[in-house]
Write an enzyme that holds these catalytic residues in place. Structure first.
Site, PDB file in Angstrom:
ATOM      1  N   ASP A 178      -2.617   1.437  -1.746  1.00  9.85           N
ATOM      2  CA  ASP A 178      -3.337   2.792  -1.549  1.00  9.85           C
ATOM      3  C   ASP A 178      -3.703   3.769  -2.695  1.00  9.85           C
ATOM      4  O   ASP A 178      -4.545   4.434  -2.185  1.00  9.85           O
ATOM      5  CB  ASP A 178      -1.826   3.309  -0.558  1.00  9.85           C
ATOM      6  CG  ASP A 178      -1.359   2.508   0.462  1.00  9.85           C
ATOM      7  OD1 ASP A 178      -2.306   1.706   1.058  1.00  9.85           O
ATOM      8  OD2 ASP A 178      -0.362   2.182   0.420  1.00  9.85           O
ATOM      9  N   HIS A 205       3.721   2.436   3.641  1.00  6.31           N
ATOM     10  CA  HIS A 205       2.538   1.670   3.676  1.00  6.31           C
ATOM     11  C   HIS A 205       2.121   1.270   4.909  1.00  6.31           C
ATOM     12  O   HIS A 205       2.019   0.093   5.395  1.00  6.31           O
ATOM     13  CB  HIS A 205       2.613   0.390   2.729  1.00  6.31           C
ATOM     14  CG  HIS A 205       1.527  -0.361   2.655  1.00  6.31           C
ATOM     15  ND1 HIS A 205       0.215   0.155   1.998  1.00  6.31           N
ATOM     16  CD2 HIS A 205       1.176  -1.545   3.220  1.00  6.31           C
ATOM     17  CE1 HIS A 205      -0.677  -0.794   2.313  1.00  6.31           C
ATOM     18  NE2 HIS A 205      -0.255  -1.701   2.811  1.00  6.31           N
TER      19      HIS A 205
HETATM   20  N1  LIG Z   1       1.500  -4.380   0.296  1.00  2.57           N
HETATM   21  C1  LIG Z   1      -0.158  -4.396   0.673  1.00  2.57           C
HETATM   22  O1  LIG Z   1      -0.874  -3.314   0.178  1.00  2.57           O
HETATM   23  C2  LIG Z   1      -0.932  -5.404   1.475  1.00  2.57           C
HETATM   24  C3  LIG Z   1       0.130  -6.513   1.869  1.00  2.57           C
HETATM   25  N2  LIG Z   1      -0.545  -7.630   2.594  1.00  2.57           N
HETATM   26  C4  LIG Z   1       0.299  -8.552   3.142  1.00  2.57           C
HETATM   27  O2  LIG Z   1       0.223  -9.444   2.417  1.00  2.57           O
HETATM   28  C5  LIG Z   1       0.741 -10.973   3.120  1.00  2.57           C
HETATM   29  C6  LIG Z   1      -0.018 -11.964   2.772  1.00  2.57           C
HETATM   30  O3  LIG Z   1      -1.357 -11.811   3.032  1.00  2.57           O
HETATM   31  P1  LIG Z   1      -2.560 -13.108   2.670  1.00  2.57           P
HETATM   32  O4  LIG Z   1      -2.274 -13.553   1.675  1.00  2.57           O
HETATM   33  O5  LIG Z   1      -3.739 -12.386   3.114  1.00  2.57           O
HETATM   34  O6  LIG Z   1      -1.975 -14.114   3.886  1.00  2.57           O
HETATM   35  P2  LIG Z   1      -2.468 -15.741   3.820  1.00  2.57           P
HETATM   36  O7  LIG Z   1      -2.038 -16.315   4.980  1.00  2.57           O
HETATM   37  O8  LIG Z   1      -3.839 -15.970   3.349  1.00  2.57           O
HETATM   38  O9  LIG Z   1      -1.444 -16.330   2.539  1.00  2.57           O
HETATM   39  C7  LIG Z   1       0.006 -16.048   2.847  1.00  2.57           C
HETATM   40  C8  LIG Z   1       0.599 -17.351   2.147  1.00  2.57           C
HETATM   41  O10 LIG Z   1       1.775 -17.244   2.327  1.00  2.57           O
HETATM   42  C9  LIG Z   1       2.563 -18.672   2.477  1.00  2.57           C
HETATM   43  N3  LIG Z   1       3.893 -18.795   2.962  1.00  2.57           N
HETATM   44  C10 LIG Z   1       4.182 -18.364   4.381  1.00  2.57           C
HETATM   45  N4  LIG Z   1       5.421 -19.041   4.539  1.00  2.57           N
HETATM   46  C11 LIG Z   1       5.888 -18.925   3.229  1.00  2.57           C
HETATM   47  C12 LIG Z   1       7.275 -19.163   2.782  1.00  2.57           C
HETATM   48  N5  LIG Z   1       8.080 -19.135   3.514  1.00  2.57           N
HETATM   49  N6  LIG Z   1       7.339 -19.240   1.229  1.00  2.57           N
HETATM   50  C13 LIG Z   1       6.106 -19.193   0.482  1.00  2.57           C
HETATM   51  N7  LIG Z   1       5.043 -18.962   1.182  1.00  2.57           N
HETATM   52  C14 LIG Z   1       4.821 -18.983   2.348  1.00  2.57           C
HETATM   53  C15 LIG Z   1       1.429 -19.321   3.480  1.00  2.57           C
HETATM   54  O11 LIG Z   1       1.488 -20.796   3.083  1.00  2.57           O
HETATM   55  C16 LIG Z   1       0.282 -18.799   2.829  1.00  2.57           C
HETATM   56  O12 LIG Z   1      -0.332 -19.435   1.506  1.00  2.57           O
HETATM   57  C17 LIG Z   1       0.550 -10.519   4.631  1.00  2.57           C
HETATM   58  O13 LIG Z   1       1.776 -10.141   5.087  1.00  2.57           O
HETATM   59  C18 LIG Z   1      -0.273  -9.405   4.422  1.00  2.57           C
HETATM   60  O14 LIG Z   1      -0.191  -8.213   5.576  1.00  2.57           O
HETATM   61  C19 LIG Z   1      -2.024  -7.757   2.655  1.00  2.57           C
HETATM   62  C20 LIG Z   1      -2.736  -6.880   1.932  1.00  2.57           C
HETATM   63  C21 LIG Z   1      -2.231  -5.568   1.363  1.00  2.57           C
HETATM   64  O1  LIG Z   2      -3.948  -3.773   6.609  1.00  6.04           O
HETATM   65  C1  LIG Z   2      -3.354  -4.827   6.175  1.00  6.04           C
HETATM   66  O2  LIG Z   2      -2.738  -5.650   7.229  1.00  6.04           O
HETATM   67  C2  LIG Z   2      -2.958  -5.387   4.799  1.00  6.04           C
HETATM   68  C3  LIG Z   2      -2.751  -4.081   4.095  1.00  6.04           C
HETATM   69  O3  LIG Z   2      -1.355  -3.508   4.102  1.00  6.04           O
HETATM   70  C4  LIG Z   2      -3.682  -3.385   3.385  1.00  6.04           C
HETATM   71  O4  LIG Z   2      -4.713  -3.663   3.321  1.00  6.04           O
HETATM   72  O5  LIG Z   2      -3.310  -2.083   3.002  1.00  6.04           O
END
Ligand SMILES: NC(=O)C1=CN([C@@H]2O[C@H](COP(=O)(O)OP(=O)(O)OC[C@H]3O[C@@H](n4cnc5c(N)ncnc54)[C@H](O)[C@@H]3O)[C@@H](O)[C@H]2O)C=CC1
Ligand SMILES: O=C([O-])CC(=O)C(=O)O
Length: 343
Positions: A178, A205
């Site tokens: 953010d 967030h």
């Molecule tokens: N805090 C923030 O600003 C943001 C948060 N996110 C969040 O981050 C998370 C991941 O997003 P992406 O990497 O795009 O998803 P993705 O699906 O590409 O990767 C997630 C990974 O987590 C793994 N996974 C699932 N269960 C697991 C477990 N029990 N132990 C270990 N690994 C496990 C999967 O195998 C996969 O490799 C989502 O919840 C998303 O909403 C995404 C963008 C920004």
């Molecule tokens: O928007 C989403 O789902 C992933 C996230 O938290 C971000 O990009 O800020």
């Protein structure tokens, strides 16, 4: 060379140094574990952490796919030693002796979904990973990326409480993206160099719980109208959705999130290593409002959170934003706590 040219070269170099995300120099041995390392965020985040000279061991864990990611990243000629771990049997070894655990594990959004729609799947994932952290590296700083952050951080806190390891100074919801967005959008609108920009983002967030404080942005830009500030605020709040829609079903922000996660982890490492005055925004246990968790500027130190800054002077628009976000943020926090208590 003319003094004016020298000065302008100096300024270019200073900006380049400011824009560089990672620390220079080495510190004590530090182990960083990434849980979800084979995912969309996990892979580029693993790459960026391999470039960080403050990392001596990089532990990459996922349910599958991590041996490949680890082999690939390990060929980069930087100091960090990389190891890959796949499957629950290897989770303990992946976590053992970690100084920082970064968690981007879990499902991302598709168009039309809210972050809260991820709760049912991600709450369980976060709960089981945090249980393992409590067993294998109870003193690590935890950087929670998995959504919905407004609920996953309270879940982590409850799990650690149950396990008797909770230290509120060591649990961070990563809201850095953010801040990264607010800086980028503000710099473009205000016409100031992005490397010089600072904008605190407070609250939580998700949607309106994300409250950028553009009245405190530096360098200040008096040219921006109230309409400009409203539009910048809305774009920052909807930044995640902008990416989800542009990716059209192929997930959410991964590259910008990996960058933001690497910047935040670097700040945590610097704090652990005793670098003074490291301040970033994060969603932490807090008493600066009546809500038990809140994102604001936090000073990082050898024990994690050293102190939590107050909100500072708010514009009327920001005061309104603060009041409007409380109900939703409170509900998300309570939902996380309830889940952890009942499961
Ligand atoms: N805090 C923030 O600003 C943001 C948060 N996110 C969040 O981050 C998370 C991941 O997003 P992406 O990497 O795009 O998803 P993705 O699906 O590409 O990767 C997630 C990974 O987590 C793994 N996974 C699932 N269960 C697991 C477990 N029990 N132990 C270990 N690994 C496990 C999967 O195998 C996969 O490799 C989502 O919840 C998303 O909403 C995404 C963008 C920004
Ligand atoms: O928007 C989403 O789902 C992933 C996230 O938290 C971000 O990009 O800020």
């Amino acid at each position: 060379m003319r003094p004016s040219m020298l000065r302008s070269m100096e300024s270019v170099l200073r900006r380049a140094a400011d824009a560089r995300y990672f620390s220079s120099g080495a510190g004590p041995e530090r182990k960083v574990a990434i849980l979800g390392a084979a995912g969309g965020i996990g892979q580029p985040l693993s790459l960026l952490m391999k470039l960080n000279p403050l990392v001596s061991q990089l532990s990459l864990y996922d349910i599958a796919g991590t041996p490949g990611v680890a082999a690939d990243v390990s060929h980069i000629n930087t100091a960090a030693q990389v190891a890959g771990f796949a499957g629950e049997d290897q989770l303990g070894e992946a976590l053992k002796d970690s100084d920082i655990v970064i968690i981007p594990a879990g499902v991302p959004r598709k168009p039309g979904m809210t972050r809260d729609d991820l709760f049912n799947i991600n709450a369980g994932i976060v709960k089981s990973l945090c249980t393992a952290i409590a067993k294998h590296c109870p003193h690590a700083l935890v950087n929670m990326i998995s959504n919905p952050v407004n609920s996953t951080v309270p879940i982590a806190a409850e799990v650690f409480k149950k396990m008797g390891t909770y230290d509120e100074k060591k649990l961070f919801g990563v809201t850095m993206l953010d801040v990264v967005r607010a800086k980028t959008f503000y710099a473009a609108k205000a016409g100031v160099p992005v490397a010089d920009v600072n904008v605190p983002v407070v609250g939580g967030h998700a949607g309106i719980t994300i409250l950028p404080l553009f009245s405190q942005a530096t360098p200040s830009a008096n040219s921006l109208s109230h309409e400009d500030i409203k539009a910048l605020t809305k774009r920052t709040q909807d930044g995640g959705t902008e990416v989800v829609e542009a990716k059209a079903g192929k997930g959410s922000a991964t590259l910008s999130m990996a960058y933001a996660g690497a910047v935040f982890a670097d700040a945590c490492l610097k704090g652990l290593n005793g670098v003074p005055d490291v301040v970033e925004c994060s969603f932490v246990q807090s008493n600066i409002t009546e809500l038990p968790f809140f994102a604001s500027k936090v000073r990082l130190g050898k024990n994690g959170v050293e102190d939590i800054h107050g909100l500072g002077p708010l514009s009327d628009f920001e005061k309104q934003g603060l009041e409007s976000l409380k109900e939703e943020l409170k509900a998300s926090i309570e939902k996380g706590i309830k889940f952890a208590k009942e499961n």
